[in-house]
Write an enzyme that holds these catalytic residues in place. Structure first.
Site, PDB file in Angstrom:
ATOM      1  N   LYS A 122       2.994   7.597   3.697  1.00 37.16           N
ATOM      2  CA  LYS A 122       2.865   6.152   3.446  1.00 37.16           C
ATOM      3  C   LYS A 122       3.121   5.860   1.966  1.00 37.16           C
ATOM      4  O   LYS A 122       3.818   4.914   1.623  1.00 37.16           O
ATOM      5  CB  LYS A 122       1.446   5.719   3.836  1.00 37.16           C
ATOM      6  CG  LYS A 122       0.985   4.424   3.228  1.00 37.16           C
ATOM      7  CD  LYS A 122      -0.438   4.093   3.618  1.00 37.16           C
ATOM      8  CE  LYS A 122      -1.504   4.545   2.646  1.00 37.16           C
ATOM      9  NZ  LYS A 122      -1.618   3.801   1.408  1.00 37.16           N
ATOM     10  N   ASN A 123       2.564   6.695   1.091  1.00 34.34           N
ATOM     11  CA  ASN A 123       2.675   6.415  -0.346  1.00 34.34           C
ATOM     12  C   ASN A 123       4.066   6.681  -0.904  1.00 34.34           C
ATOM     13  O   ASN A 123       4.351   6.357  -2.053  1.00 34.34           O
ATOM     14  CB  ASN A 123       1.613   7.205  -1.126  1.00 34.34           C
ATOM     15  CG  ASN A 123       0.223   6.619  -0.904  1.00 34.34           C
ATOM     16  OD1 ASN A 123       0.074   5.590  -0.252  1.00 34.34           O
ATOM     17  ND2 ASN A 123      -0.793   7.284  -1.431  1.00 34.34           N
ATOM     18  N   CYS A 143      -7.650  -1.446  -1.052  1.00 28.17           N
ATOM     19  CA  CYS A 143      -8.935  -0.831  -0.722  1.00 28.17           C
ATOM     20  C   CYS A 143      -9.962  -1.172  -1.793  1.00 28.17           C
ATOM     21  O   CYS A 143      -9.652  -1.245  -2.975  1.00 28.17           O
ATOM     22  CB  CYS A 143      -8.777   0.683  -0.672  1.00 28.17           C
ATOM     23  SG  CYS A 143      -8.294   1.299   0.930  1.00 28.17           S
ATOM     24  N   ARG A 184      -9.388  -1.380 -10.152  1.00 24.61           N
ATOM     25  CA  ARG A 184      -7.938  -1.209 -10.004  1.00 24.61           C
ATOM     26  C   ARG A 184      -7.127  -2.265 -10.754  1.00 24.61           C
ATOM     27  O   ARG A 184      -6.437  -3.084 -10.130  1.00 24.61           O
ATOM     28  CB  ARG A 184      -7.561  -1.180  -8.521  1.00 24.61           C
ATOM     29  CG  ARG A 184      -8.287  -0.091  -7.766  1.00 24.61           C
ATOM     30  CD  ARG A 184      -7.822   0.062  -6.362  1.00 24.61           C
ATOM     31  NE  ARG A 184      -6.675   0.936  -6.259  1.00 24.61           N
ATOM     32  CZ  ARG A 184      -6.175   1.353  -5.103  1.00 24.61           C
ATOM     33  NH1 ARG A 184      -6.684   0.961  -3.986  1.00 24.61           N
ATOM     34  NH2 ARG A 184      -5.134   2.146  -5.078  1.00 24.61           N
ATOM     35  N   ASP A 231      -7.447  10.882  -2.823  1.00 24.02           N
ATOM     36  CA  ASP A 231      -7.287  10.460  -1.426  1.00 24.02           C
ATOM     37  C   ASP A 231      -7.804  11.495  -0.421  1.00 24.02           C
ATOM     38  O   ASP A 231      -7.813  11.234   0.783  1.00 24.02           O
ATOM     39  CB  ASP A 231      -5.808  10.145  -1.128  1.00 24.02           C
ATOM     40  CG  ASP A 231      -5.388   8.809  -1.724  1.00 24.02           C
ATOM     41  OD1 ASP A 231      -6.259   8.069  -2.213  1.00 24.02           O
ATOM     42  OD2 ASP A 231      -4.178   8.505  -1.699  1.00 24.02           O
ATOM     43  N   ARG A 248      -4.343   1.469   8.314  1.00 22.21           N
ATOM     44  CA  ARG A 248      -3.462   1.275   7.160  1.00 22.21           C
ATOM     45  C   ARG A 248      -2.760   2.577   6.796  1.00 22.21           C
ATOM     46  O   ARG A 248      -1.699   2.545   6.165  1.00 22.21           O
ATOM     47  CB  ARG A 248      -4.267   0.791   5.950  1.00 22.21           C
ATOM     48  CG  ARG A 248      -4.865  -0.593   6.124  1.00 22.21           C
ATOM     49  CD  ARG A 248      -5.540  -1.045   4.864  1.00 22.21           C
ATOM     50  NE  ARG A 248      -4.694  -0.741   3.715  1.00 22.21           N
ATOM     51  CZ  ARG A 248      -5.136  -0.454   2.504  1.00 22.21           C
ATOM     52  NH1 ARG A 248      -6.404  -0.421   2.261  1.00 22.21           N
ATOM     53  NH2 ARG A 248      -4.289  -0.193   1.527  1.00 22.21           N
TER      54      ARG A 248
HETATM   55  C1  UD1 Z   1      -1.833   5.284  -5.607  1.00 24.96           C
HETATM   56  C2  UD1 Z   1      -1.935   5.537  -4.127  1.00 24.96           C
HETATM   57  C3  UD1 Z   1      -3.392   5.713  -3.710  1.00 24.96           C
HETATM   58  C4  UD1 Z   1      -4.052   6.800  -4.565  1.00 24.96           C
HETATM   59  C5  UD1 Z   1      -3.831   6.534  -6.043  1.00 24.96           C
HETATM   60  C6  UD1 Z   1      -4.318   7.675  -6.933  1.00 24.96           C
HETATM   61  C7  UD1 Z   1      -0.017   4.354  -3.277  1.00 24.96           C
HETATM   62  C8  UD1 Z   1       0.500   3.219  -2.486  1.00 24.96           C
HETATM   63  N1  UD1 Z   1      -1.347   4.425  -3.417  1.00 24.96           N
HETATM   64  O1  UD1 Z   1      -2.524   4.062  -5.858  1.00 24.96           O
HETATM   65  O2  UD1 Z   1      -3.424   6.094  -2.337  1.00 24.96           O
HETATM   66  O3  UD1 Z   1      -5.431   6.810  -4.306  1.00 24.96           O
HETATM   67  O4  UD1 Z   1      -2.428   6.361  -6.317  1.00 24.96           O
HETATM   68  O5  UD1 Z   1      -3.726   8.870  -6.574  1.00 24.96           O
HETATM   69  O6  UD1 Z   1       0.728   5.201  -3.715  1.00 24.96           O
HETATM   70  N2  UD1 Z   1      -5.176   1.903 -13.363  1.00 24.96           N
HETATM   71  C9  UD1 Z   1      -5.368   1.152 -14.496  1.00 24.96           C
HETATM   72  N3  UD1 Z   1      -4.397   0.251 -14.833  1.00 24.96           N
HETATM   73  C10 UD1 Z   1      -3.240   0.113 -14.109  1.00 24.96           C
HETATM   74  C11 UD1 Z   1      -3.060   0.920 -12.970  1.00 24.96           C
HETATM   75  C12 UD1 Z   1      -4.053   1.808 -12.614  1.00 24.96           C
HETATM   76  O7  UD1 Z   1      -6.389   1.245 -15.167  1.00 24.96           O
HETATM   77  O8  UD1 Z   1      -2.392  -0.711 -14.475  1.00 24.96           O
HETATM   78  C13 UD1 Z   1      -6.245   2.853 -12.952  1.00 24.96           C
HETATM   79  C14 UD1 Z   1      -6.821   2.475 -11.591  1.00 24.96           C
HETATM   80  O9  UD1 Z   1      -7.810   1.502 -11.703  1.00 24.96           O
HETATM   81  C15 UD1 Z   1      -7.363   3.796 -11.125  1.00 24.96           C
HETATM   82  C16 UD1 Z   1      -6.369   4.810 -11.706  1.00 24.96           C
HETATM   83  O10 UD1 Z   1      -5.685   4.119 -12.747  1.00 24.96           O
HETATM   84  O11 UD1 Z   1      -8.636   4.023 -11.656  1.00 24.96           O
HETATM   85  C17 UD1 Z   1      -5.370   5.338 -10.698  1.00 24.96           C
HETATM   86  O12 UD1 Z   1      -4.616   4.285 -10.163  1.00 24.96           O
HETATM   87  P1  UD1 Z   1      -3.103   4.440  -9.725  1.00 24.96           P
HETATM   88  O13 UD1 Z   1      -2.631   5.838  -9.985  1.00 24.96           O
HETATM   89  O14 UD1 Z   1      -2.329   3.337 -10.323  1.00 24.96           O
HETATM   90  O15 UD1 Z   1      -3.229   4.221  -8.172  1.00 24.96           O
HETATM   91  P2  UD1 Z   1      -2.344   3.305  -7.244  1.00 24.96           P
HETATM   92  O16 UD1 Z   1      -0.922   3.383  -7.665  1.00 24.96           O
HETATM   93  O17 UD1 Z   1      -2.982   1.981  -7.088  1.00 24.96           O
END
Ligand code: UD1
Length: 420
Positions: A22-23, A119, A124, A307, A399
């Site tokens: 999915k990711n 989620c 986030r 995850d 999902r």
């Molecule tokens: C992706 C995955 C999700 C997985 C996560 C971490 C997808 C669709 N989802 O989510 O399943 O759990 O990676 O492996 O691929 N953060 C910030 N600022 C930002 C962006 C992120 O502070 O602009 C923080 C987030 O709050 C979190 C951490 O970075 O604490 C990791 O987030 P991120 O790697 O961005 O996860 P996603 O891309 O949302």
């Protein structure tokens, strides 16, 4: 309302096929915006999140055909209109909708969308996405629950990510491919799904080097073409079925496992005493062992994936000793602990750490899937528990897990979905 009922105690046997990740598929579908051609995703997982990103693209004017017979998704992005805004309720439904920001800015120089949802596992934020896009010359406006980006043409730049965010790395990569000049992302996320996206972009005609390492270099090109792509397998789904085997003391075969991608999970399962033998993409899991306690810290790839944290907590609740899980990626990802405790587990949360004292057995209970992986963890507990487990809020599970009841049933589990 739908519920999943699991009657525990059955041994599993046979084999299960893992779906595509999915990711990987979510950013790849977003990236199809970049070409303005027809793109085809083969063997796409038929999941709620995938349907949501398709709806987001459709609301921008893309024409999408989802073939549930052969799992292909055809996406024609010729008629996308940058003046359209994806419906706010779609974007709020799923954080990954935000992945259209980079491609829209890159192809059209304009995008407006509602701030994302997803989620409920922490605050986030999206600051790293916006910082990266601003470095490429986009003007970003935030207000009234919306974010808007504008740029004449993005211009390549050097970007250092404070944290290797998966989504920010993907958004910046997709923005950089049509930008003028070179973009370098330092401290980039290294997840296998990032490499899969880069492979897709390169097939489209982009020049992306270093994906899968902490330094990604992108040379901007002036146009991209539509292509056909088969995404990588879902390492989290595979890991979940490995734990299902271990929690039911069963031996099963899991088809569609890339040993390289799943190494961080295998290392911990092996420490727990579970023997997994991978040959030609088939992982034979020998789960008939006493689970040893382990300590785990979730980290960006190649660390242990957040995850898989909830599913590991389910497993360790049956271990012979004390384990500590430290969650470093998301600040609020222990909501499943109180649900697993309802089933008899002994878990104490202290800030970002969970202390799990293994118990002899779990008992069925009425529990709630608080997020996607939490839901999977509760199904796993249900498989091992005495009597029936009733799981509500199962839409979270849909999902991210293709046909989970069907797949588990075919392995011999007693599981069904009811409408109440
Ligand atoms: C992706 C995955 C999700 C997985 C996560 C971490 C997808 C669709 N989802 O989510 O399943 O759990 O990676 O492996 O691929 N953060 C910030 N600022 C930002 C962006 C992120 O502070 O602009 C923080 C987030 O709050 C979190 C951490 O970075 O604490 C990791 O987030 P991120 O790697 O961005 O996860 P996603 O891309 O949302």
């Amino acid at each position: 309302m739908e519920k999943i009922i699991v009657k525990g105690g059955n041994k599993l046997k046979g084999e299960v096929n893992i779906s595509s990740a999915k990711n990987s598929v979510l950013p790849i579908i977003a990236a199809s915006i970049l070409s303005g051609d027809l793109s085809v995703i083969e063997n796409a997982p038929m999941l709620e999140d995938v349907f949501v990103i398709c709806d987001v693209l459709e609301s921008l004017g893309a024409s999408i055909k989802i073939n549930k017979e052969n799992n292909n998704i055809s996406i024609d992005t010729k008629d996308i209109n940058s003046k359209e805004e994806p419906k706010a309720d779609l974007v709020r439904k799923m954080r990954a909708s935000f992945l259209i920001m980079g491609p829209m800015l890159s192809r059209f120089g304009r995008v407006k969308l509602s701030l994302p949802g997803g989620c409920n596992i922490g605050s986030r934020p999206i600051d790293l996405h916006l910082k990266g896009l601003s470095s490429l010359g986009a003007q970003i406006y935030l207000g009234h629950g919306y974010v808007e980006g504008k740029a004449d043409r993005l211009i390549g730049n050097k970007i250092y990510l404070d944290f290797p965010s998966v989504g920010a790395t993907e958004n910046i990569m997709m923005a950089g491919v049509l930008a003028k000049g070179e973009t370098v992302i330092e401290n980039a996320a290294e997840e296998p799904e990032i490499k899969d996206l880069a492979n897709y972009l390169n097939d489209m005609g982009a020049i992306v080097e270093g994906a899968g390492t902490g330094r990604i270099r992108i040379k901007g090109v002036s146009e991209l073409k539509g292509v056909t792509h088969k995404p990588i397998y879902d390492r989290i789904e595979a890991g979940t079925y490995m734990i299902a085997a271990a929690m039911t003391r069963s031996k099963i075969k899991i088809n569609g496992v890339d040993e390289e991608h799943i190494k961080p999970i295998l290392a911990k399962l092996s420490e727990c005493g579970i023997n997994i033998d991978i040959k030609n993409g088939i992982a034979t899991t020998y789960g008939d062992v006493d689970i040893k306690p382990v300590d785990i810290k979730t980290m960006p790839y190649p660390g242990f994936p957040t995850d898989m944290q909830a599913q590991m907590m389910a497993l360790l609740s049956l271990s012979k000793g004390t384990s500590i899980i430290t969650e470093t990626v998301f600040e609020n990802r222990f909501m499943h602990a109180s649900e697993i405790k309802r089933m008899g587990a002994n878990i104490k949360i202290d800030g970002r750490s969970a202390v799990i004292e293994g118990v002899k057995g779990l008992t069925g209970a009425e529990v709630r899937a608080t997020d996607l992986r939490a839901g999977a963890a509760l199904i796993l507990c249900g498989l091992a528990a005495e009597c029936n487990t009733q799981i509500s809020d199962v839409y979270h599970i849909d999902r991210g897990y293709v046909d989970i009841e069907k797949k588990l049933k075919s392995l011999g589990a007693c599981i069904e979905r009811i409408n109440v």
